[in-house]
Scaffold this motif. Sequence first.
Motif, PDB file in Angstrom:
ATOM      1  N   ARG A 116       1.621  10.657  -3.128  1.00 22.61           N
ATOM      2  CA  ARG A 116       2.368   9.609  -2.407  1.00 22.61           C
ATOM      3  C   ARG A 116       1.553   9.089  -1.233  1.00 22.61           C
ATOM      4  O   ARG A 116       1.534   7.888  -0.954  1.00 22.61           O
ATOM      5  N   LEU A 117       0.882   9.985  -0.552  1.00 29.08           N
ATOM      6  CA  LEU A 117       0.047   9.597   0.585  1.00 29.08           C
ATOM      7  C   LEU A 117      -1.063   8.628   0.154  1.00 29.08           C
ATOM      8  O   LEU A 117      -1.360   7.662   0.852  1.00 29.08           O
ATOM      9  N   GLY A 121       3.609  14.864  -2.247  1.00 27.88           N
ATOM     10  CA  GLY A 121       2.970  14.565  -0.971  1.00 27.88           C
ATOM     11  C   GLY A 121       1.598  13.932  -1.034  1.00 27.88           C
ATOM     12  O   GLY A 121       1.411  12.796  -0.595  1.00 27.88           O
TER      13      GLY A 121
END
Length: 133
Positions: A94-95, A91
């Motif tokens: 990737r963000l 998360g």
Amino acid sequence: MTTPTFVYDGDCAFCSTCAEFIQTRIPTRARVIPWQFADLDALGLTTEECEEAVQWVGPGGVKAAGPDAIALMLRDAGRAWQLAGGALQLGPIRLAAWPAYRWVSGHRHLLPGGTAACSLPQAQRDLLYPKDA
């Protein structure tokens, strides 16, 4: 399709340098090919998608773009590369990966191996560098 395919911009020297790194140092099963030489229809891709980001098309029609495509390519390579690919899919990483990817993509003409043509959309490249010339 059983062989995964990693598609990049073959008109961009920076992208081609990265693709060469993949082909020589990352043991992915994927076919690494410039979109200009790929059968985009068979892969279910458009020119616009390929101009926007690198693309991954895997078995079962799994598709991904940008850092998501890079993560799947790395996971396909096995061993330590799987860890890097898995990390890229976490998360928070990737963000952060998408803005970083977009910055690199938007500035690739300024990076080592990049040329002025790297910053242009394909339609403008075709006008400047006709293939029939």
